[in-house]
Structure formats: C-alpha cells, structure tokens
Design a protein around this motif. Sequence first.
Motif, PDB file in Angstrom:
ATOM      1  N   ASP A 281      -5.689 -11.047  -3.890  1.00  0.00           N
ATOM      2  CA  ASP A 281      -6.313  -9.861  -3.325  1.00  0.00           C
ATOM      3  C   ASP A 281      -5.164  -8.994  -2.837  1.00  0.00           C
ATOM      4  N   TYR A 282      -5.031  -7.815  -3.383  1.00  0.00           N
ATOM      5  CA  TYR A 282      -3.861  -6.988  -3.136  1.00  0.00           C
ATOM      6  C   TYR A 282      -4.292  -5.566  -2.795  1.00  0.00           C
ATOM      7  N   PRO A 283      -3.397  -4.803  -2.154  1.00  0.00           N
ATOM      8  CA  PRO A 283      -3.735  -3.415  -1.813  1.00  0.00           C
ATOM      9  C   PRO A 283      -3.937  -2.570  -3.066  1.00  0.00           C
ATOM     10  N   MET A 284      -4.776  -1.576  -2.899  1.00  0.00           N
ATOM     11  CA  MET A 284      -5.000  -0.590  -3.951  1.00  0.00           C
ATOM     12  C   MET A 284      -4.342   0.716  -3.513  1.00  0.00           C
ATOM     13  N   TYR A 285      -3.799   1.441  -4.451  1.00  0.00           N
ATOM     14  CA  TYR A 285      -3.079   2.685  -4.179  1.00  0.00           C
ATOM     15  C   TYR A 285      -3.655   3.808  -5.029  1.00  0.00           C
TER      16      TYR A 285
ATOM     17  N   GLY B  22       0.027   1.736  14.778  1.00  0.00           N
ATOM     18  CA  GLY B  22      -0.707   0.489  14.576  1.00  0.00           C
ATOM     19  C   GLY B  22      -0.512  -0.019  13.165  1.00  0.00           C
ATOM     20  N   ARG B  23      -1.402  -0.890  12.759  1.00  0.00           N
ATOM     21  CA  ARG B  23      -1.341  -1.453  11.405  1.00  0.00           C
ATOM     22  C   ARG B  23      -2.710  -1.251  10.763  1.00  0.00           C
ATOM     23  N   PRO B  24      -2.899  -0.136  10.045  1.00  0.00           N
ATOM     24  CA  PRO B  24      -4.198   0.137   9.431  1.00  0.00           C
ATOM     25  C   PRO B  24      -4.564  -0.918   8.384  1.00  0.00           C
ATOM     26  N   THR B  25      -5.839  -1.127   8.214  1.00  0.00           N
ATOM     27  CA  THR B  25      -6.326  -2.055   7.189  1.00  0.00           C
ATOM     28  C   THR B  25      -6.536  -1.282   5.897  1.00  0.00           C
ATOM     29  N   PRO B  26      -5.740  -1.566   4.871  1.00  0.00           N
ATOM     30  CA  PRO B  26      -5.869  -0.809   3.618  1.00  0.00           C
ATOM     31  C   PRO B  26      -7.023  -1.308   2.756  1.00  0.00           C
TER      32      PRO B  26
ATOM     33  N   ARG C 250      -9.287   1.319   4.733  1.00  0.00           N
ATOM     34  CA  ARG C 250     -10.476   0.643   4.211  1.00  0.00           C
ATOM     35  C   ARG C 250     -11.710   1.550   4.285  1.00  0.00           C
ATOM     36  N   GLU C 251     -11.749   2.443   5.285  1.00  0.00           N
ATOM     37  CA  GLU C 251     -12.893   3.360   5.444  1.00  0.00           C
ATOM     38  C   GLU C 251     -12.900   4.479   4.400  1.00  0.00           C
ATOM     39  N   GLN C 252     -11.867   4.590   3.583  1.00  0.00           N
ATOM     40  CA  GLN C 252     -11.774   5.658   2.588  1.00  0.00           C
ATOM     41  C   GLN C 252     -12.255   5.203   1.213  1.00  0.00           C
ATOM     42  N   GLY C 253     -13.324   4.429   1.207  1.00  0.00           N
ATOM     43  CA  GLY C 253     -13.871   3.918  -0.045  1.00  0.00           C
ATOM     44  C   GLY C 253     -14.296   5.004  -1.010  1.00  0.00           C
TER      45      GLY C 253
ATOM     46  N   PRO D  99      -2.762  14.084   2.290  1.00  0.00           N
ATOM     47  CA  PRO D  99      -2.323  13.883   3.671  1.00  0.00           C
ATOM     48  C   PRO D  99      -3.270  13.025   4.508  1.00  0.00           C
ATOM     49  N   ASP D 100      -4.509  12.836   4.065  1.00  0.00           N
ATOM     50  CA  ASP D 100      -5.459  12.013   4.814  1.00  0.00           C
ATOM     51  C   ASP D 100      -5.296  10.516   4.556  1.00  0.00           C
ATOM     52  N   ALA D 101      -4.465  10.156   3.593  1.00  0.00           N
ATOM     53  CA  ALA D 101      -4.199   8.727   3.348  1.00  0.00           C
ATOM     54  C   ALA D 101      -3.512   8.143   4.578  1.00  0.00           C
ATOM     55  N   CYS D 102      -3.663   6.838   4.808  1.00  0.00           N
ATOM     56  CA  CYS D 102      -3.033   6.255   6.002  1.00  0.00           C
ATOM     57  C   CYS D 102      -1.519   6.242   5.870  1.00  0.00           C
ATOM     58  N   ALA D 103      -0.989   6.244   4.660  1.00  0.00           N
ATOM     59  CA  ALA D 103       0.449   6.351   4.430  1.00  0.00           C
ATOM     60  C   ALA D 103       0.655   6.789   2.984  1.00  0.00           C
ATOM     61  N   TRP D 104       1.758   7.486   2.749  1.00  0.00           N
ATOM     62  CA  TRP D 104       2.097   7.914   1.389  1.00  0.00           C
ATOM     63  C   TRP D 104       3.606   8.087   1.290  1.00  0.00           C
ATOM     64  N   PHE D 105       4.088   8.045   0.070  1.00  0.00           N
ATOM     65  CA  PHE D 105       5.460   8.445  -0.195  1.00  0.00           C
ATOM     66  C   PHE D 105       5.514   9.094  -1.572  1.00  0.00           C
TER      67      PHE D 105
END
Length: 161
Positions: free
Chosen positions: A12-16, A142-146, A71-74, A107-113
């Motif tokens: 189970d891995y993060p989605m980008y 903090g540490r957001p849940t992706p 996680r809330e950005q489904g 810009p609404d993503a919890c993090a980007w590069f």
Amino acid sequence: MAQLDAFSDLLDYPMYVVTAAAGGERAGCLVGFASQCSIRPPRFAVWLSVANRTYRVARQATHLGVHLLHREQGELARLFGGETGDEIDKFDRVTWQPSHDGVPVLPDACAWFVGRVHSRIDGGDHMGFLLDPVDASPAATGRPTPIMFSDVTDLSPGHPA
C-alpha cells in the motif's frame, strides 16, 4: 508473473498527481509508481504509463510537477485518475498555477515539488522520469495522511495501464 503480483498485492503506497506542460498542452494523472531514489544528489523517479496522455505531454516536457494529496482530497484523485485529458481539461476544474516551463502546480495539495527531467528510463509499459527538484511547496505542518493505493482501488482509470 504471478509471484510479483502476489508480492505487489501486499503493498500500500502513496498516490501522486503528476503534471506536465509542453507544446502548449497541459496534462496530469494519478500515479502510484514513484519514489525518492537518491539522497545526494536529491532525486525522485515517477513512472508514467505509455498509454496515458500525460506521458505523451511529459516526453516533451523539461519539468514535471509531483503532488501528494491529503486523504480528504479523494475527488481530486478521482479527477486525475478516473478522467482522461483526451476528453476533458482537468485544469478547468481545479486551482492551479504555472511553475517552471509552464508546469501546472496544484497549490491545494498537501505537498508538491517541481523537478527538472534529468533522464528517462524505458520500463516496459511505463516510462520512468528521473527528476532533479528545483522548487517545492512550503513545508507542511504536522504529518498529513496522504491518499494511498488502498483508497483508490475502486477507481476506474481514464486510460488502461
């Protein structure tokens, strides 16, 4: 190979969301194959399906945007994973801003590069893009849940993988 499927089914891995711009076109898609791959120099690799419109734009791009979603950005994940840019302009439906070489940043993503494409690697049905980071979002508090792979297993992709 059934052995690799059995192994991969345990992960189970993060989605980008990966975004690209080139030749007057913008594209973006939901990606699960991605990881930091070097500390010095800092590098990150993303893998795009060669069947995907984002791949077709990215192969001409000098930079890519990589976004980690809360996680809330489904719904955002469903837009970039369940729709194809061949049929709709996903960027008409989200807040975005241009970055290096026009790469759309969410810009609404919890993090980007944003990363400069260092090289491309043929991986079979996916092409790897090795990125050198050149810009990034402010540090998250903090540490957001992706969003994880398990959160989108019911998603029908906009393109076959």
